[in-house]
Design an enzyme around this catalytic site. Structure first.
Site, PDB file in Angstrom:
ATOM      1  N   ASP A   1      20.396  -5.737  25.036  1.00 59.68           N
ATOM      2  CA  ASP A   1      19.149  -6.060  24.352  1.00 59.68           C
ATOM      3  C   ASP A   1      18.831  -7.541  24.565  1.00 59.68           C
ATOM      4  O   ASP A   1      19.394  -8.410  23.905  1.00 59.68           O
ATOM      5  CB  ASP A   1      19.243  -5.756  22.857  1.00 59.68           C
ATOM      6  CG  ASP A   1      17.895  -5.946  22.179  1.00 59.68           C
ATOM      7  OD1 ASP A   1      17.067  -5.017  22.261  1.00 59.68           O
ATOM      8  OD2 ASP A   1      17.642  -7.029  21.610  1.00 59.68           O
TER       9      ASP A   1
ATOM     10  N   HIS B   1       7.414  -8.272  21.431  1.00 58.97           N
ATOM     11  CA  HIS B   1       8.431  -8.799  20.522  1.00 58.97           C
ATOM     12  C   HIS B   1       7.938  -8.881  19.070  1.00 58.97           C
ATOM     13  O   HIS B   1       8.687  -8.580  18.130  1.00 58.97           O
ATOM     14  CB  HIS B   1       8.865 -10.189  21.023  1.00 58.97           C
ATOM     15  CG  HIS B   1      10.241 -10.606  20.630  1.00 58.97           C
ATOM     16  ND1 HIS B   1      11.040 -11.387  21.413  1.00 58.97           N
ATOM     17  CD2 HIS B   1      10.968 -10.363  19.514  1.00 58.97           C
ATOM     18  CE1 HIS B   1      12.205 -11.603  20.805  1.00 58.97           C
ATOM     19  NE2 HIS B   1      12.179 -10.991  19.656  1.00 58.97           N
TER      20      HIS B   1
HETATM   21  N1  NAP Z   1      13.293  -7.770  18.027  1.00 60.41           N
HETATM   22  C1  NAP Z   1      13.590  -8.792  17.265  1.00 60.41           C
HETATM   23  O1  NAP Z   1      12.719  -9.482  16.739  1.00 60.41           O
HETATM   24  C2  NAP Z   1      15.033  -9.112  16.987  1.00 60.41           C
HETATM   25  C3  NAP Z   1      15.366  -9.908  15.875  1.00 60.41           C
HETATM   26  C4  NAP Z   1      16.728 -10.117  15.610  1.00 60.41           C
HETATM   27  C5  NAP Z   1      17.700  -9.582  16.446  1.00 60.41           C
HETATM   28  N2  NAP Z   1      17.325  -8.847  17.546  1.00 60.41           N
HETATM   29  C6  NAP Z   1      18.332  -8.261  18.473  1.00 60.41           C
HETATM   30  O2  NAP Z   1      19.361  -7.653  17.715  1.00 60.41           O
HETATM   31  C7  NAP Z   1      20.615  -8.186  18.093  1.00 60.41           C
HETATM   32  C8  NAP Z   1      21.614  -8.115  16.955  1.00 60.41           C
HETATM   33  O3  NAP Z   1      21.136  -8.778  15.808  1.00 60.41           O
HETATM   34  P1  NAP Z   1      21.643 -10.202  15.333  1.00 60.41           P
HETATM   35  O4  NAP Z   1      22.122 -10.971  16.498  1.00 60.41           O
HETATM   36  O5  NAP Z   1      20.561 -10.765  14.510  1.00 60.41           O
HETATM   37  O6  NAP Z   1      22.824  -9.887  14.340  1.00 60.41           O
HETATM   38  P2  NAP Z   1      24.093  -8.890  14.300  1.00 60.41           P
HETATM   39  O7  NAP Z   1      24.337  -8.316  15.630  1.00 60.41           O
HETATM   40  O8  NAP Z   1      23.868  -7.984  13.161  1.00 60.41           O
HETATM   41  O9  NAP Z   1      25.259  -9.902  13.911  1.00 60.41           O
HETATM   42  C9  NAP Z   1      25.672 -10.886  14.819  1.00 60.41           C
HETATM   43  C10 NAP Z   1      26.686 -11.804  14.159  1.00 60.41           C
HETATM   44  O10 NAP Z   1      27.815 -11.057  13.740  1.00 60.41           O
HETATM   45  C11 NAP Z   1      28.999 -11.556  14.323  1.00 60.41           C
HETATM   46  N3  NAP Z   1      29.828 -10.383  14.655  1.00 60.41           N
HETATM   47  C12 NAP Z   1      29.568  -9.453  15.598  1.00 60.41           C
HETATM   48  N4  NAP Z   1      30.481  -8.481  15.584  1.00 60.41           N
HETATM   49  C13 NAP Z   1      31.361  -8.799  14.616  1.00 60.41           C
HETATM   50  C14 NAP Z   1      32.538  -8.188  14.139  1.00 60.41           C
HETATM   51  N5  NAP Z   1      32.980  -7.055  14.667  1.00 60.41           N
HETATM   52  N6  NAP Z   1      33.200  -8.790  13.114  1.00 60.41           N
HETATM   53  C15 NAP Z   1      32.741  -9.933  12.586  1.00 60.41           C
HETATM   54  N7  NAP Z   1      31.631 -10.571  13.000  1.00 60.41           N
HETATM   55  C16 NAP Z   1      30.946 -10.005  14.016  1.00 60.41           C
HETATM   56  C17 NAP Z   1      28.563 -12.353  15.537  1.00 60.41           C
HETATM   57  O11 NAP Z   1      29.449 -13.439  15.768  1.00 60.41           O
HETATM   58  P3  NAP Z   1      30.064 -13.851  17.206  1.00 60.41           P
HETATM   59  O12 NAP Z   1      28.982 -13.745  18.241  1.00 60.41           O
HETATM   60  O13 NAP Z   1      30.496 -15.254  16.981  1.00 60.41           O
HETATM   61  O14 NAP Z   1      31.183 -12.907  17.453  1.00 60.41           O
HETATM   62  C18 NAP Z   1      27.190 -12.865  15.101  1.00 60.41           C
HETATM   63  O15 NAP Z   1      27.298 -14.054  14.370  1.00 60.41           O
HETATM   64  C19 NAP Z   1      20.232  -9.606  18.526  1.00 60.41           C
HETATM   65  O16 NAP Z   1      21.273 -10.257  19.221  1.00 60.41           O
HETATM   66  C20 NAP Z   1      19.012  -9.318  19.341  1.00 60.41           C
HETATM   67  O17 NAP Z   1      19.371  -8.788  20.598  1.00 60.41           O
HETATM   68  C21 NAP Z   1      16.011  -8.586  17.798  1.00 60.41           C
END
Ligand code: NAP
Ligand code: NAG
Ligand code: NAG
Ligand code: NAG
Ligand code: NAG
Ligand code: NAG
Length: 339
Positions: A66, A130
């Site tokens: 993604d 987006h």
């Molecule tokens: N369309 C949109 O507007 C939009 C908005 C927000 C997000 N997104 C997409 O959604 C994806 C995921 O959402 P997000 O990045 O907001 O948050 P998330 O994936 O819910 O959480 C990411 C955080 O959790 C930590 N983490 C991941 N796996 C873990 C585990 N097994 N145990 C403990 N901590 C863990 C990561 O740390 P480390 O990396 O340090 O391991 C990071 O700080 C984004 O990366 C992006 O691609 C899209």
């Protein structure tokens, strides 16, 4: 291609994005990949960390990324997609997103071409608008809303990208019910997916169900709720979901980690989850969620642990009202009556 990847690919495609894992039979061979139920998120993965994360993900068996132009790392993601050990293009799914400053129809094709060139791939599987907000281009990084470019203007230009074979599918992200309805009423090529924030603390189950009834795949962003560090100050009363007693107990019962339990719930409710990590152990851990299942009773209990807490809402910064009629922590869910 790695042997391990082939095996997990077969296992992963047995799941469907729009039904619970245990109801859906293995799909017959199709010419196009359908979206895998788990992917690697790439927001906040910086430079070489992004290249590494993709490399770890492929090695672990992920076949879904993604990405987005706005994450500023597509060239680093591309380094791993063009590496000699990368799997063949047809065997994995890539989503990317059109940023707000490129909504004017004349800018849309260029924006996708830049993404494709950065990623070093010939086509996307899915290109998302987006946000439902157009910004004027060239404002030196300031967000100035473009009042003259409508969602439909941009959507029409995105339809042309499918016709040009530059992306297999198009979709939206962060839309309100009304905004989505406007696209649905006017589309020639209609949204394959809607990516929005949803997780145990912002379940929006009615909204999710509505998409499923209408055959629009829900991609659940921030599937790990408040683990994204940029969300940490939003609701100071809500602690890390990793310390949530309810989830700790449930995970223990299943003999899995809290992150695995949360992601497994996301998959089982029929959403596609895209957890982000730059750490190999966590990338592997998160993929383990595909093998965890909950009983109906457990699923019902989880429903009762919603907090209606939306962590990602730039409405104020941008001076626009986003997520109208959806949960924002202060209003009731009222959209269903209107559609
Ligand atoms: N369309 C949109 O507007 C939009 C908005 C927000 C997000 N997104 C997409 O959604 C994806 C995921 O959402 P997000 O990045 O907001 O948050 P998330 O994936 O819910 O959480 C990411 C955080 O959790 C930590 N983490 C991941 N796996 C873990 C585990 N097994 N145990 C403990 N901590 C863990 C990561 O740390 P480390 O990396 O340090 O391991 C990071 O700080 C984004 O990366 C992006 O691609 C899209
Ligand atoms: C984008 O790339 C395609 C394929 O290379 C090309 O046909 C098209 O003209 C390009 N579009 C723009 C706006 O540059
Ligand atoms: C897109 O691909 C289809 C199927 O391969 C082909 O028939 C069509 O000519 C292509 N269109 C363009 C604009 O390249
Ligand atoms: C959704 O897809 C199913 C199966 O292909 C079909 O029967 C149904 O009519 C579709 N529903 C809508 C609202 O498009
Ligand atoms: C729990 O999971 C661990 C690690 O996957 C495994 O080694 C252990 O045997 C499991 N315990 C039970 C009771 O299933
Ligand atoms: C899920 O379980 C299957 C069957 O036991 C196993 O082959 C596969 O490696 C597991 N997948 C993950 C990602 O743990």
């Amino acid at each position: 291609m790695h042997m391990r990847l082939v095996t997990v690919l077969a296992a992963l495609t047995a799941f469907s994005a729009t039904g619970s894992a245990d109801q859906v039979p293995i799909e017959p061979a199709k010419k196009d990949l359908s979206i895998p139920p788990i992917g690697l998120g790439l927001w906040n993965s910086k430079d070489k960390d992004a290249s590494k994360a993709v490399e770890y993900a492929f090695k672990a068996g992920y076949i879904h990324l993604d990405s987005a132009a706005a994450y500023g790392n597509e060239d680093y993601v591309g380094e791993s997609l063009s590496a000699s050990k990368a799997p063949s293009r047809k065997s994995y799914w890539v989503t990317s997103k059109l940023w707000n400053t490129a909504h004017q129809p004349k800018l849309v094709g260029e924006a996708l071409n830049k993404t494709l060139s950065d990623l070093s791939i010939p086509y996307l599987d899915l290109y998302l608008m987006h946000w439902p907000v157009a910004f004027l281009p060239d404002q030196g990084g300031r967000s100035v809303v473009d009042q003259d470019t409508t969602i439909l203007d941009t959507w029409r230009a995105m339809e042309d990208l499918v016709r040009a074979n530059l992306t297999k599918h198009i979709g939206v992200s962060n839309f309100s019910p009304r905004q989505l309805d406007e696209v649905l009423k006017n589309c020639d090529i209609c949204p394959y997916a809607h990516e929005f924030e949803t997780h145990p603390y912002l379940q929006q189950q009615d909204f999710v169900d509505w998409h499923q009834k209408n055959n629009i795949t829900v991609i659940a962003y921030s599937p790990l709720a408040n683990l994204n560090p940029t969300y940490k100050d939003k609701y100071p009363d809500i602690g890390s979901i990793l310390d949530d007693h309810f989830w700790k107990k449930l995970a223990k019962k299943k003999n899995v980690t809290v992150a695995q339990a949360i992601l497994a719930w996301g998959i089982q409710r029929g959403t596609v989850v895209i957890p982000k990590s730059v750490h190999e152990v966590r990338i592997i851990e998160n993929l383990g969620s595909v093998n965890v299942t909950f009983s109906k009773k457990e699923m019902k209990k989880i429903l009762a642990h919603d907090k209606r807490a939306r962590f990602n809402n730039p409405s104020e910064d941008w001076g626009v009202k986003l997520f109208e009629e959806l949960d924002d922590g202060t209003t009731r869910l009222m959209w269903a009556q209107d559609l």
